[in-house]
Design a protein around this motif. Structure first.
Motif, short mmCIF file in Angstrom:
data_model
loop_
_atom_site.label_atom_id
_atom_site.label_comp_id
_atom_site.label_asym_id
_atom_site.label_seq_id
_atom_site.Cartn_x
_atom_site.Cartn_y
_atom_site.Cartn_z
N VAL A 350 39.13 45.69 39.36
CA VAL A 350 38.75 44.65 38.40
C VAL A 350 37.27 44.76 38.04
N ILE A 351 36.94 44.14 36.92
CA ILE A 351 35.54 44.02 36.50
C ILE A 351 35.23 42.54 36.40
N VAL A 352 34.08 42.15 36.92
CA VAL A 352 33.75 40.74 37.05
C VAL A 352 32.62 40.36 36.09
N GLY A 353 32.76 39.24 35.40
CA GLY A 353 31.68 38.68 34.59
C GLY A 353 31.25 37.35 35.19
N ARG A 354 29.97 37.06 35.07
CA ARG A 354 29.46 35.84 35.68
C ARG A 354 28.59 35.09 34.71
N CYS A 355 28.48 33.79 34.91
CA CYS A 355 27.58 32.98 34.10
C CYS A 355 27.13 31.76 34.89
N LYS A 356 25.84 31.50 34.85
CA LYS A 356 25.30 30.24 35.36
C LYS A 356 24.80 29.47 34.16
N ALA A 357 25.24 28.25 33.97
CA ALA A 357 24.84 27.52 32.77
C ALA A 357 24.81 26.03 33.08
N LEU A 358 24.77 25.26 32.03
CA LEU A 358 24.80 23.81 32.16
C LEU A 358 25.99 23.26 31.37
N THR A 359 26.37 22.03 31.72
CA THR A 359 27.53 21.44 31.05
C THR A 359 27.17 20.72 29.76
N ARG A 360 25.90 20.57 29.48
CA ARG A 360 25.46 19.95 28.23
C ARG A 360 24.28 20.77 27.70
N ILE A 372 30.45 30.28 36.66
CA ILE A 372 31.76 30.85 36.33
C ILE A 372 31.82 32.29 36.82
N LYS A 373 32.95 32.62 37.41
CA LYS A 373 33.25 34.01 37.76
C LYS A 373 34.55 34.37 37.07
N MET A 374 34.51 35.38 36.25
CA MET A 374 35.68 35.72 35.45
C MET A 374 36.12 37.13 35.79
N ILE A 375 37.40 37.33 35.94
CA ILE A 375 37.91 38.59 36.47
C ILE A 375 38.82 39.28 35.44
N PHE A 376 38.53 40.53 35.16
CA PHE A 376 39.28 41.31 34.17
C PHE A 376 39.89 42.53 34.84
N ASP A 377 41.09 42.92 34.39
CA ASP A 377 41.63 44.19 34.87
C ASP A 377 40.93 45.32 34.13
N LYS A 378 41.22 46.55 34.53
CA LYS A 378 40.43 47.66 33.97
C LYS A 378 40.76 47.95 32.51
N ASN A 379 41.89 47.35 32.02
CA ASN A 379 42.19 47.46 30.59
C ASN A 379 41.43 46.42 29.77
N GLY A 380 40.72 45.52 30.43
CA GLY A 380 39.94 44.53 29.71
C GLY A 380 40.66 43.21 29.49
N ASN A 381 41.82 43.03 30.12
CA ASN A 381 42.50 41.74 30.00
C ASN A 381 42.04 40.79 31.09
N VAL A 382 41.84 39.54 30.74
CA VAL A 382 41.40 38.58 31.75
C VAL A 382 42.56 38.28 32.68
N VAL A 383 42.31 38.30 33.98
CA VAL A 383 43.37 38.06 34.96
C VAL A 383 43.03 36.92 35.93
N GLY A 384 41.78 36.45 35.91
CA GLY A 384 41.45 35.36 36.83
C GLY A 384 40.13 34.72 36.47
N CYS A 385 39.92 33.50 36.97
CA CYS A 385 38.67 32.80 36.70
C CYS A 385 38.45 31.73 37.76
N GLN A 386 37.22 31.61 38.21
CA GLN A 386 36.86 30.58 39.18
C GLN A 386 35.63 29.86 38.67
N ILE A 387 35.62 28.55 38.83
CA ILE A 387 34.51 27.75 38.31
C ILE A 387 34.10 26.70 39.33
N VAL A 388 32.80 26.57 39.53
CA VAL A 388 32.25 25.51 40.37
C VAL A 388 31.18 24.81 39.54
#
Lengths: 443, 443
Positions: A350-360, A372-388
């Protein structure tokens, strides 16, 4: 025609109500061991915490309501002791008497039972599991005379309970065998953020160790963890839930790897016996493996599918993404689809994308951090996401649930059109930024 | 190589920053009439309301920041008076002097100008438009000595301003020509719910009538609407924005139906001139017609696309869904995709699903009503959604933006897996319930 439903949790009662929605004539009988029905077990920690005033509040309907408003019979405090699938009969005990009842369709909504490891002291006074309203009431009473508590198990329920006790002024220690909290829901790095929050709130957390023993003379006085004793007046065993499959076995239904086996119509191996909720196993959307999905939402969606098929409407239950969310004090956390950890375990790269941001918008008062941590398979399709984050996590998980279900690509997500107003979002939506971060790692 | 960007709004500055992100050598010069850059015009009503403390707060960067941190030159309070696209030169005036500057690439980010209908009294003291920080500052000062205000135009900005004035204690009347408020964003039935909220808050709303005349001796004393005079100390003209296309015309760029014509790469008819933001026209995702998308988010996304193409990275801007959200006091409202009204106007037959629900479990304190209208084409694909509620509207609009973009079917949406926890959602997600309602209308 009569449908008998065993169990009055979200799955059982949704099946009952949905049958009635589409079929005015079917006789619908629910048999349950519970005294209270139609309550939300997920709400118990929030009653303990004091956010919800009383346990009465979380009981949404009585058996009498069901009879009067929907012509559904609920037999409470009754235990089904046998299912005879050849003769289409169930046998149940109530008030010491045995009864037999015929069915045309049977729905097993037998749920799960908290798993308590067979350790010394597990039956002492002051040891609790969290499943029913009665459990909640007993915990509430016992907490009033307690100063300290150990919560064994750092899943969502365990942590929600831990926070609730802390809010009530108890000294709280969470003990988790795994090397991280929330091992089923989040990756270690995202779980770490939740751990930091809880520790800042004063909850002590011990990882990598089980509760080995509960000690005390007549009642709990402490637990043994590693070579230390942690003093405690009460212990919450939040160490997981096991599907109740005994009745399915008695009926002769096929059992799968983890629980009762069902097809897309929620039908067991016996055509007129359906099963829904925590007692069945399902297919994971991403890995295609069988798995458990012990969520109220899953039970509700399965109940609708089972009911429709029973009344002759076509409906199928899709593989699950196990979308989950929890709110612990000022923190919302959620996950959906595949985690990076589980991708590893399944040999999926998988390939992972991340972001730290604000809600407003940055300048708008009250905005809260969100990661946010977002997880993509190697074809570039999103397969998972975790948010705190501090707010607005749940609907973002829902958005990602749709995105994973539809196989949205990383470039589509990075350029996706999102709405914006300063009090409710940033002009660059964090979900898009996380995808953009991942996009740069593809070539 | 030099890129000149005309305009310092969201589109212009995103283009500038994105060029720099990918190209350290390109000379980037922004020429702007504004004194303040990098502020959020969407935030002005919230400063007027007092939610945001001061106008300084909404200015996120200074021209000096851009120079120091990103090596971007911003020439402020300068007016470009000519573009010579044959010789790749712009001519601008600053402090009474004329300057010429060559470009390799030119980006028109000229934005829009508030449209003020040519009515009597429009130039009186006390008549304002809402576009720049300076507008906001003047309004803020003038409101201090005013008791009453008329807002002409009931789009999002008009209503946000109306609510802000009401919160400050002014007597507020909104006058809208159309038969409903929010005519571009919501269907009449959904707009009605927002109207009810505003009226309950004390804002007066007059529909179906324009402001015909503004009266007063030296300054505003009232407006004429129908055959009545409404007394007012100030008037806000929130009657729409027109794209600034004069420089594009001078350059010889092709103008489309509504604004500057661009391709998917944000390129005008002249290959080394790009255009982004409120001054360009775009394609509507559902109707395939050209339209305007005067949103900060659109400008940001377009700026990224233009910048990437300028530095040689492939990027395309997709047709728009015009996802929008606004927060007015305790109410969030949003819309995305096709409205039922606009479907009618475009001869598209649709099926509508509705849901009234709560934002938290029924028993959880603080839950707020939420209403959803979901619009499907006759093939069962979701094409639009509107939501009015007390919280958590924005991310639901975002979820629906993904759903419309990917053509999610009504049955998929009705059975979609959503997450649940009592403090943040209902066990039956309202989006799924709205789809379920629509599903029953298909056969």
């Amino acid at each position: 025609m009569r449908t008998i439903i065993i169990g009055s949790g979200a799955g059982g009662l949704t099946t009952a109500s949905t049958i009635r929605k589409y079929d005015k004539d079917m006789e619908v009988v629910v048999i349950t061991m519970d005294k209270y029905v139609a309550y939300s077990p997920c709400a118990i920690p929030y009653v303990i915490e004091g956010e919800i005033k009383s346990f009465e509040d979380i009981i949404m309907h009585t058996p009498e309501d069901y009879k009067k408003e929907r012509n559904i019979d609920i037999i409470t405090e009754a235990k089904v002791v046998d299912v005879n699938s050849k003769e289409n009969k169930v046998v149940y005990e109530k008030d010491g008497e045995k009864f037999e009842l015929d069915y045309d369709y049977l729905v097993l909504a037998t749920g799960g039972t908290p798993f308590v490891p067979p350790i010394e002291g597990k039956d002492l006074e002051g040891v609790f599991t969290v499943r029913t309203v009665e459990d909640g009431m007993k915990i509430d009473e016992y907490a009033k005379k307690s100063k300290s508590v150990v919560v064994a198990g750092a899943g969502a329920i365990g942590l929600e309970m831990a926070y609730a006790f802390k809010k009530r002024g108890l000294d709280v220690t969470v003990v988790e065998m795994a090397p991280q909290i929330l091992p089923r829901a989040l990756d270690p790095d995202m779980a770490e953020k939740v751990k930091e929050y809880l520790e800042k709130e004063g909850v002590k957390i011990i990882l990598n160790k089980p509760v080995e023993k509960i000690v005390g003379k007549d009642k709990v006085e402490g637990v043994v963890v590693g070579n230390k004793i942690i003093e405690a007046d009460m212990v919450i065993m939040a160490t997981g839930v096991r599907p109740n499959i005994e009745l399915a076995k008695k009926a002769g239904c096929e059992i799968g790897r983890w629980a009762i086996k069902v097809n897309e119509r929620m039908q067991t191996s016996i055509p007129n016996i359906y099963a829904v909720g925590d007692c069945v196993e399902v297919v994971d959307f991403v890995t295609k493996q069988v798995t458990l999905s012990p969520f109220g939402t899953t039970a509700v969606r399965q109940g609708k599918v089972a009911a429709k098929n029973i009344v002759g409407i076509k409906a199928e239950f899709s593989p699950v993404l196990n979308a989950m969310v929890s709110k612990i004090g000022g923190l919302e956390l959620g996950g959906v689809g595949l985690s990076a950890l589980s991708a590893n375990q399944n040999g999926i790269s998988v390939i992972v994308g991340r972001c730290k941001a604000l809600t407003r918008a940055r300048y708008y008062p009250g905005g809260k951090p969100i990661e946010i941590k977002m997880i993509f398979d190697k074809n570039g399709n999103v397969v998972g996401c975790q948010i705190v984050g501090g707010e607005r996590v749940a609907e973002r998980i829902d958005a990602m649930s749709i995105a994973i279900f539809k196989g949205v690509r990383v470039d589509e997500l990075a350029n996706m059109e999102f709405c914006y107003a300063p009090p409710v979002s940033m002009v660059n939506e964090p979900l898009a930024l996380a995808a953009e971060d991942a996009l740069e790692k593809f070539d």
